[in-house]
Design a protein around this motif. Structure first.
Motif, PDB file in Angstrom:
ATOM      1  N   LEU A   1      11.120   0.836  12.445  1.00  0.00           N
ATOM      2  CA  LEU A   1      11.738   0.191  13.605  1.00  0.00           C
ATOM      3  C   LEU A   1      10.740   0.102  14.769  1.00  0.00           C
ATOM      4  O   LEU A   1      10.627  -0.936  15.439  1.00  0.00           O
ATOM      5  N   ARG A   2      10.005   1.182  14.978  1.00  0.00           N
ATOM      6  CA  ARG A   2       9.015   1.217  16.054  1.00  0.00           C
ATOM      7  C   ARG A   2       7.938   0.141  15.808  1.00  0.00           C
ATOM      8  O   ARG A   2       7.567  -0.618  16.708  1.00  0.00           O
ATOM      9  N   LEU A   3       7.455   0.065  14.559  1.00  0.00           N
ATOM     10  CA  LEU A   3       6.426  -0.932  14.229  1.00  0.00           C
ATOM     11  C   LEU A   3       6.978  -2.356  14.384  1.00  0.00           C
ATOM     12  O   LEU A   3       6.293  -3.246  14.875  1.00  0.00           O
ATOM     13  N   ALA A   4       8.227  -2.555  13.988  1.00  0.00           N
ATOM     14  CA  ALA A   4       8.818  -3.895  14.071  1.00  0.00           C
ATOM     15  C   ALA A   4       8.922  -4.336  15.532  1.00  0.00           C
ATOM     16  O   ALA A   4       8.621  -5.478  15.878  1.00  0.00           O
ATOM     17  N   ARG A   5       9.351  -3.430  16.408  1.00  0.00           N
ATOM     18  CA  ARG A   5       9.457  -3.778  17.833  1.00  0.00           C
ATOM     19  C   ARG A   5       8.087  -4.175  18.375  1.00  0.00           C
ATOM     20  O   ARG A   5       7.953  -5.115  19.159  1.00  0.00           O
ATOM     21  N   LEU A  54      13.465 -11.999   5.963  1.00  0.00           N
ATOM     22  CA  LEU A  54      12.784 -11.890   7.260  1.00  0.00           C
ATOM     23  C   LEU A  54      11.287 -11.614   7.106  1.00  0.00           C
ATOM     24  O   LEU A  54      10.494 -11.968   7.976  1.00  0.00           O
ATOM     25  N   THR A  55      10.912 -10.948   6.029  1.00  0.00           N
ATOM     26  CA  THR A  55       9.503 -10.565   5.844  1.00  0.00           C
ATOM     27  C   THR A  55       8.818 -11.442   4.793  1.00  0.00           C
ATOM     28  O   THR A  55       7.761 -11.054   4.279  1.00  0.00           O
ATOM     29  N   THR A  56       9.399 -12.601   4.498  1.00  0.00           N
ATOM     30  CA  THR A  56       8.877 -13.475   3.429  1.00  0.00           C
ATOM     31  C   THR A  56       8.462 -12.646   2.209  1.00  0.00           C
ATOM     32  O   THR A  56       7.321 -12.661   1.783  1.00  0.00           O
ATOM     33  N   ASP A  57       9.466 -11.934   1.704  1.00  0.00           N
ATOM     34  CA  ASP A  57       9.257 -11.097   0.513  1.00  0.00           C
ATOM     35  C   ASP A  57       8.170 -10.049   0.727  1.00  0.00           C
ATOM     36  O   ASP A  57       7.367  -9.791  -0.168  1.00  0.00           O
ATOM     37  N   PHE A  58       8.167  -9.479   1.907  1.00  0.00           N
ATOM     38  CA  PHE A  58       7.252  -8.377   2.236  1.00  0.00           C
ATOM     39  C   PHE A  58       5.789  -8.827   2.175  1.00  0.00           C
ATOM     40  O   PHE A  58       4.896  -8.026   1.883  1.00  0.00           O
ATOM     41  N   GLN A  98      -1.510 -14.448   6.445  1.00  0.00           N
ATOM     42  CA  GLN A  98      -2.961 -14.252   6.350  1.00  0.00           C
ATOM     43  C   GLN A  98      -3.506 -13.832   7.713  1.00  0.00           C
ATOM     44  O   GLN A  98      -3.112 -14.391   8.739  1.00  0.00           O
ATOM     45  N   GLY A  99      -4.377 -12.840   7.712  1.00  0.00           N
ATOM     46  CA  GLY A  99      -4.983 -12.400   8.960  1.00  0.00           C
ATOM     47  C   GLY A  99      -4.090 -11.498   9.791  1.00  0.00           C
ATOM     48  O   GLY A  99      -4.404 -11.197  10.948  1.00  0.00           O
ATOM     49  N   ALA A 100      -2.963 -11.044   9.241  1.00  0.00           N
ATOM     50  CA  ALA A 100      -2.056 -10.164   9.999  1.00  0.00           C
ATOM     51  C   ALA A 100      -2.766  -8.854  10.341  1.00  0.00           C
ATOM     52  O   ALA A 100      -3.587  -8.369   9.559  1.00  0.00           O
ATOM     53  N   CYS A 101      -2.425  -8.304  11.483  1.00  0.00           N
ATOM     54  CA  CYS A 101      -3.057  -7.059  11.917  1.00  0.00           C
ATOM     55  C   CYS A 101      -2.551  -5.893  11.069  1.00  0.00           C
ATOM     56  O   CYS A 101      -1.587  -6.014  10.316  1.00  0.00           O
ATOM     57  N   THR A 102      -3.193  -4.757  11.233  1.00  0.00           N
ATOM     58  CA  THR A 102      -2.848  -3.577  10.429  1.00  0.00           C
ATOM     59  C   THR A 102      -1.402  -3.159  10.656  1.00  0.00           C
ATOM     60  O   THR A 102      -0.699  -2.783   9.708  1.00  0.00           O
ATOM     61  N   THR A 103      -0.940  -3.202  11.886  1.00  0.00           N
ATOM     62  CA  THR A 103       0.444  -2.802  12.177  1.00  0.00           C
ATOM     63  C   THR A 103       1.430  -3.680  11.419  1.00  0.00           C
ATOM     64  O   THR A 103       2.396  -3.197  10.842  1.00  0.00           O
ATOM     65  N   TRP A 104       1.151  -4.972  11.431  1.00  0.00           N
ATOM     66  CA  TRP A 104       2.026  -5.940  10.758  1.00  0.00           C
ATOM     67  C   TRP A 104       2.048  -5.662   9.252  1.00  0.00           C
ATOM     68  O   TRP A 104       3.099  -5.614   8.610  1.00  0.00           O
ATOM     69  N   ALA A 140       1.244  -2.827   7.758  1.00  0.00           N
ATOM     70  CA  ALA A 140       1.879  -1.519   7.518  1.00  0.00           C
ATOM     71  C   ALA A 140       3.401  -1.634   7.596  1.00  0.00           C
ATOM     72  O   ALA A 140       4.138  -1.027   6.812  1.00  0.00           O
ATOM     73  N   LEU A 141       3.865  -2.442   8.544  1.00  0.00           N
ATOM     74  CA  LEU A 141       5.311  -2.646   8.703  1.00  0.00           C
ATOM     75  C   LEU A 141       5.910  -3.246   7.433  1.00  0.00           C
ATOM     76  O   LEU A 141       6.934  -2.764   6.930  1.00  0.00           O
ATOM     77  N   TYR A 142       5.277  -4.278   6.898  1.00  0.00           N
ATOM     78  CA  TYR A 142       5.832  -4.937   5.709  1.00  0.00           C
ATOM     79  C   TYR A 142       5.769  -4.008   4.500  1.00  0.00           C
ATOM     80  O   TYR A 142       6.631  -4.041   3.627  1.00  0.00           O
ATOM     81  N   GLU A 143       4.728  -3.176   4.455  1.00  0.00           N
ATOM     82  CA  GLU A 143       4.626  -2.221   3.345  1.00  0.00           C
ATOM     83  C   GLU A 143       5.762  -1.197   3.445  1.00  0.00           C
ATOM     84  O   GLU A 143       6.355  -0.797   2.447  1.00  0.00           O
ATOM     85  N   MET A 144       6.076  -0.783   4.679  1.00  0.00           N
ATOM     86  CA  MET A 144       7.198   0.157   4.859  1.00  0.00           C
ATOM     87  C   MET A 144       8.516  -0.504   4.448  1.00  0.00           C
ATOM     88  O   MET A 144       9.381   0.135   3.852  1.00  0.00           O
TER      89      MET A 144
END
Ligand code: FE2
Ligand code: FE2
Length: 230
Positions: free
Chosen positions: A108-112, A186-190, A194-200, A202-206
């Motif tokens: 939730l924190r990463l998504a915000r 919402l996450t286009t199948d996790f 392309q080029g998403a930052c590490t937080t992004w 990591a969020l999808y992996e979570m």
């Protein structure tokens, strides 16, 4: 009924192959690793597990022989899922309930953060944080009902009226499956852009892990624990 039919090949070694008529639910329970195969092909094994392997293959547009081959390749090692209800309940609580509750606040924190930093981008997952908050709130209530009412009843050996709370939990699991489908949307199948930052990323992996864990969790309850009492 078991999921395997016996077949003989040359010389004459016995091997077992999955029957096309076996239900997805039975295969998920009896064939270790099958849930990962089903997840990969987006075959629902925790909600609508009553479909046969051939029906599920048809729905997904897959050759059933391909699915059978993948399932037949799985190792015979069943992992270490406990079989007695008491140990199974403890496993569910420590491996799933506690883990979901520990991981959801971080997701939730990463998504915000992602939604705030990347809000102007076309592929920003708008609404993801609110959706994770909804999943978290509802799951907390659901798990509380299991831990405070249903599991204690099971620990005492069950009771005739246990069908009612079990039916309610099954209905709530259907809601969770819908929430997970929305999470995937919402996450286009996790899959981060392309080029998403590490937080992004990591969020999808979570979110992917949450999806996997929650589906396994509900599968164990629906298809292994609950049937011991009804
Ligand atoms: Fe649970
Ligand atoms: Fe549950």
């Amino acid at each position: 009924m078991g999921v395997a039919t016996r077949r003989f090949i040359e010389n004459p070694t016995e091997v077992f192959m999955i029957s096309q008529d076996a239900t997805i639910r039975d295969i998920a329970v009896e064939r270790p690793g099958a849930t990962a195969v089903f997840r990969r092909h987006k075959i629902d094994f925790c909600g609508n597990g009553g479909a046969s392997l051939s029906q599920a293959a048809l729905q997904r547009g897959l050759p059933v022989s391909e699915l059978q081959a993948e399932l037949d390749d799985l190792t015979a090692d069943h992992g270490d899922l406990p079989t007695d209800p008491e140990s199974l309940i403890s496993h569910i609580i420590t491996r799933y309930h506690d883990v979901h509750m520990a991981e959801l606040p971080e997701a939730l924190r990463l998504a915000r953060r992602v939604e705030a930093v990347h809000r102007a981008k076309a592929d920003c997952p708008h609404g993801l944080a609110d959706h994770l908050a909804l999943i978290s709130d509802e799951l907390q209530g659901h798990q509380h009902k299991e831990e405070a009412a249903l599991f204690p009843m099971m620990r005492q050996g069950g009771a005739p009226m246990i069908r009612l709370p079990i039916a309610r939990m099954l209905a709530e699991h259907v809601d969770v499956v819908e929430q997970l489908d929305e999470l995937a949307r919402l996450t286009t199948d996790f899959t981060p852009p392309q080029g998403a930052c590490t937080t992004w990323r990591a969020l999808y992996e979570m979110c992917r892990k949450l999806d996997e864990d929650l589906r396994e969790h509900m599968h164990i309850e629906n298809n292994i624990l609950f049937p011991k009492f009804v």
